[in-house]
Design a protein around this motif. Structure first.
Motif, PDB file in Angstrom:
ATOM      1  N   ILE A 218     -27.780 -16.711  -5.073  1.00 36.92           N
ATOM      2  CA  ILE A 218     -28.323 -17.075  -3.751  1.00 36.92           C
ATOM      3  C   ILE A 218     -29.798 -17.470  -3.885  1.00 36.92           C
ATOM      4  O   ILE A 218     -30.243 -18.475  -3.306  1.00 36.92           O
ATOM      5  CB  ILE A 218     -28.127 -15.910  -2.751  1.00 36.92           C
ATOM      6  CG1 ILE A 218     -26.625 -15.692  -2.523  1.00 36.92           C
ATOM      7  CG2 ILE A 218     -28.850 -16.193  -1.436  1.00 36.92           C
ATOM      8  CD1 ILE A 218     -26.265 -14.465  -1.725  1.00 36.92           C
ATOM      9  N   GLU A 219     -30.546 -16.716  -4.675  1.00 35.30           N
ATOM     10  CA  GLU A 219     -31.958 -17.070  -4.852  1.00 35.30           C
ATOM     11  C   GLU A 219     -32.097 -18.426  -5.543  1.00 35.30           C
ATOM     12  O   GLU A 219     -33.021 -19.187  -5.250  1.00 35.30           O
ATOM     13  CB  GLU A 219     -32.685 -15.988  -5.650  1.00 35.30           C
ATOM     14  CG  GLU A 219     -32.870 -14.725  -4.842  1.00 35.30           C
ATOM     15  CD  GLU A 219     -33.887 -13.773  -5.469  1.00 35.30           C
ATOM     16  OE1 GLU A 219     -33.454 -12.813  -6.100  1.00 35.30           O
ATOM     17  OE2 GLU A 219     -35.092 -14.020  -5.322  1.00 35.30           O
ATOM     18  N   ALA A 220     -31.154 -18.731  -6.444  1.00 32.70           N
ATOM     19  CA  ALA A 220     -31.226 -20.034  -7.128  1.00 32.70           C
ATOM     20  C   ALA A 220     -31.008 -21.168  -6.124  1.00 32.70           C
ATOM     21  O   ALA A 220     -31.652 -22.225  -6.210  1.00 32.70           O
ATOM     22  CB  ALA A 220     -30.186 -20.089  -8.251  1.00 32.70           C
ATOM     23  N   ILE A 221     -30.122 -20.946  -5.159  1.00 34.48           N
ATOM     24  CA  ILE A 221     -29.919 -21.972  -4.118  1.00 34.48           C
ATOM     25  C   ILE A 221     -31.164 -22.052  -3.245  1.00 34.48           C
ATOM     26  O   ILE A 221     -31.740 -23.125  -3.020  1.00 34.48           O
ATOM     27  CB  ILE A 221     -28.661 -21.636  -3.265  1.00 34.48           C
ATOM     28  CG1 ILE A 221     -27.413 -21.664  -4.136  1.00 34.48           C
ATOM     29  CG2 ILE A 221     -28.543 -22.588  -2.074  1.00 34.48           C
ATOM     30  CD1 ILE A 221     -26.169 -21.125  -3.461  1.00 34.48           C
TER      31      ILE A 221
ATOM     32  N   THR B 200     -29.483 -22.480   3.111  1.00 34.44           N
ATOM     33  CA  THR B 200     -28.755 -21.559   2.231  1.00 34.44           C
ATOM     34  C   THR B 200     -27.572 -20.947   2.981  1.00 34.44           C
ATOM     35  O   THR B 200     -26.466 -20.823   2.435  1.00 34.44           O
ATOM     36  CB  THR B 200     -29.704 -20.484   1.675  1.00 34.44           C
ATOM     37  OG1 THR B 200     -30.841 -21.143   1.091  1.00 34.44           O
ATOM     38  CG2 THR B 200     -29.032 -19.625   0.619  1.00 34.44           C
ATOM     39  N   ALA B 201     -27.800 -20.579   4.252  1.00 34.74           N
ATOM     40  CA  ALA B 201     -26.686 -20.044   5.058  1.00 34.74           C
ATOM     41  C   ALA B 201     -25.568 -21.079   5.142  1.00 34.74           C
ATOM     42  O   ALA B 201     -24.378 -20.746   5.024  1.00 34.74           O
ATOM     43  CB  ALA B 201     -27.181 -19.679   6.461  1.00 34.74           C
ATOM     44  N   ARG B 202     -25.912 -22.346   5.337  1.00 32.17           N
ATOM     45  CA  ARG B 202     -24.913 -23.412   5.455  1.00 32.17           C
ATOM     46  C   ARG B 202     -24.100 -23.555   4.165  1.00 32.17           C
ATOM     47  O   ARG B 202     -22.874 -23.696   4.208  1.00 32.17           O
ATOM     48  CB  ARG B 202     -25.621 -24.732   5.815  1.00 32.17           C
ATOM     49  CG  ARG B 202     -24.822 -25.988   5.713  1.00 32.17           C
ATOM     50  CD  ARG B 202     -23.503 -25.935   6.500  1.00 32.17           C
ATOM     51  NE  ARG B 202     -23.660 -25.867   7.930  1.00 32.17           N
ATOM     52  CZ  ARG B 202     -23.006 -24.967   8.705  1.00 32.17           C
ATOM     53  NH1 ARG B 202     -22.149 -24.101   8.183  1.00 32.17           N
ATOM     54  NH2 ARG B 202     -23.185 -24.949  10.009  1.00 32.17           N
ATOM     55  N   VAL B 203     -24.779 -23.459   3.013  1.00 34.35           N
ATOM     56  CA  VAL B 203     -24.073 -23.596   1.733  1.00 34.35           C
ATOM     57  C   VAL B 203     -23.149 -22.387   1.496  1.00 34.35           C
ATOM     58  O   VAL B 203     -22.014 -22.533   1.051  1.00 34.35           O
ATOM     59  CB  VAL B 203     -25.082 -23.756   0.567  1.00 34.35           C
ATOM     60  CG1 VAL B 203     -24.381 -23.670  -0.785  1.00 34.35           C
ATOM     61  CG2 VAL B 203     -25.837 -25.087   0.704  1.00 34.35           C
ATOM     62  N   LEU B 204     -23.637 -21.194   1.814  1.00 35.55           N
ATOM     63  CA  LEU B 204     -22.850 -19.980   1.539  1.00 35.55           C
ATOM     64  C   LEU B 204     -21.684 -19.825   2.507  1.00 35.55           C
ATOM     65  O   LEU B 204     -20.637 -19.288   2.148  1.00 35.55           O
ATOM     66  CB  LEU B 204     -23.731 -18.723   1.640  1.00 35.55           C
ATOM     67  CG  LEU B 204     -24.944 -18.625   0.715  1.00 35.55           C
ATOM     68  CD1 LEU B 204     -25.672 -17.301   0.958  1.00 35.55           C
ATOM     69  CD2 LEU B 204     -24.539 -18.735  -0.746  1.00 35.55           C
ATOM     70  N   MET B 205     -21.902 -20.240   3.772  1.00 32.27           N
ATOM     71  CA  MET B 205     -20.888 -20.011   4.818  1.00 32.27           C
ATOM     72  C   MET B 205     -20.559 -21.347   5.490  1.00 32.27           C
ATOM     73  O   MET B 205     -20.999 -21.626   6.616  1.00 32.27           O
ATOM     74  CB  MET B 205     -21.415 -18.973   5.826  1.00 32.27           C
ATOM     75  CG  MET B 205     -21.619 -17.603   5.180  1.00 32.27           C
ATOM     76  SD  MET B 205     -22.495 -16.413   6.195  1.00 32.27           S
ATOM     77  CE  MET B 205     -24.199 -16.939   5.963  1.00 32.27           C
TER      78      MET B 205
END
Ligand code: SAM
Ligand code: DTB
Ligand code: SF4
Length: 335
Positions: free
Chosen positions: A20-23, A263-268
């Protein structure tokens, strides 16, 4: 415009903090690009959902959330208001619908939901909001399984209960209820069949690792929350966070907000990511970046629960300038 897909994406619930930190820390334009690719696969890029908030019970809350103007622990000048009548709530819901909102969110400054007449009244509000053809969301604090079932039976669309920040930073912000209490409430909401609205606040003095820690928790929920509100702290005089230095609180650091949203969009990928509190501190350009990063909902109107929000004139102009439409309408505003 790229085609919307109905295929289920690979939804992961095991993202590590390193991933997540890398994103989150990617070069900003690359991060926004990746978020936009995911966004266009599952959402219309020219639409955002309009939601409207109503505080149905204001102030005097026994919790000590350090950001909150409604906590009884702080002197913020917010006037206490007992639970509104069903008619008052429905009058506000009708106005919300007239101004283009399709979701109506009712918030109460309770630690947990009381039983008896007040709860019956909230159930009547939920039934009334649904009868107007609006999605109904409530945020009432902790609730029991039976209360969750009753809210589901009344037709509640979503329950908002935020994790607010990472488990590690949480203790700096709230001492009167635990992270696990929040997870337990979310579990009861999910089991009752109500969709979950869960997000947090940035700009409370947390670092980027803590912002990623919040996203890690949200993305580990299975299923993911259908709705993820990202709030930027609204600094309210009298709250503990009001006295801290601007730099510590990320005030107006819109690019950290953009990174959090992307990041929220990529993860979810399927969640509605909501650009929630804090828009008054953002320029139109900053808000445009938030939409580009995958935000697809805002609160309409000139008030959130107790603090100001841009309001109709500003949002009409914003939407027209960006060429965005409110979901469920053909014009920037239906009113
Ligand atoms: N009492 C209920 C609860 O905490 O679950 C519901 C109301 S509470 C005001 C809902 C959410 O609003 C909080 O979890 C927090 O994320 C957000 N919030 C409250 N005060 C805020 C502020 N000053 N700036 C940004 N977000 C805020
Ligand atoms: C959420 O995450 N943001 C909204 C909604 N859920 C209830 C509330 C924002 C409140 C901002 C402070 C206030 O107006 O009192
Ligand atoms: Fe109470 Fe909710 Fe405010 Fe915390 S955020 S003090 S629980 S109203």
């Amino acid at each position: 415009m790229s085609a919307l897909t109905t295929e289920r994406p690979l939804l992961r619930h095991d993202w590590t903090i390193e991933e997540i930190e890398a994103i989150y820390n990617m070069p900003l334009l690359e991060l926004i690009f990746q978020a936009q690719v995911v966004h266009r696969q599952h959402h219309r890029p020219d639409e955002v959902q309009g939601c409207m908030l109503l505080s149905i019970k204001t102030g005097g809350c026994p919790e000590d959330c350090a950001y909150c103007p409604q906590s009884a622990h702080y002197h913020t000048g917010v006037a206490r208001q007992e639970l509104l009548s069903v008619e008052q709530a429905l009058a506000a819901a009708r106005e919300a619908r007239a101004s283009g909102a399709t979701r109506f969110c009712m918030g109460a400054a309770w630690r947990s939901v009381p039983n008896g007449e007040p709860f019956e009244r909230v159930l009547a509000m939920v039934r009334g909001v649904r009868a107007l053809g609006l999605e109904a969301c409530c945020t009432l604090g902790m609730l029991t399984s039976n209360q969750a079932k009753a809210l589901a039976d009344a037709g509640l669309t979503a329950y908002n209960h935020n994790l607010d920040t990472s488990p590690e930073f949480y203790g700096e912000i709230i001492t009167t209820r635990t992270y696990q209490d929040r997870l337990d409430t979310l579990d009861r909401v999910r089991r009752a069949g109500i969709t979950v609205c869960c997000g947090g606040i940035i700009g409370m003095g947390e670092n980027a690792t803590a912002r990623c820690g919040l996203l890690e928790q949200l993305a580990s929920l299975d299923p993911h929350p259908e709705s993820v509100p990202i709030n930027m702290l609204v600094r309210v005089p009298g709250t503990p966070l009001a006295g801290q230095a601007d730099a510590d609180l990320l005030q107006n650091d819109a690019l950290e907000l953009v990174r959090t949203i992307a990041t929220a969009r990529v993860l979810m990928p399927l969640a509605k990511v909501r650009l929630s509190a804090g828009r008054l501190a953002l320029s139109e350009e900053a808000q445009a970046l938030c939409f580009l990063a995958g935000a697809n909902s805002v609160f309409l109107g000139d008030r959130l629960l107790t603090t100001p929000n841009p309001g109709q004139a500003a949002d009409t102009k914003l939407f027209e300038r960006l060429g965005l439409r409110l979901e469920g309408t053909t014009a920037p505003f239906a009113g």
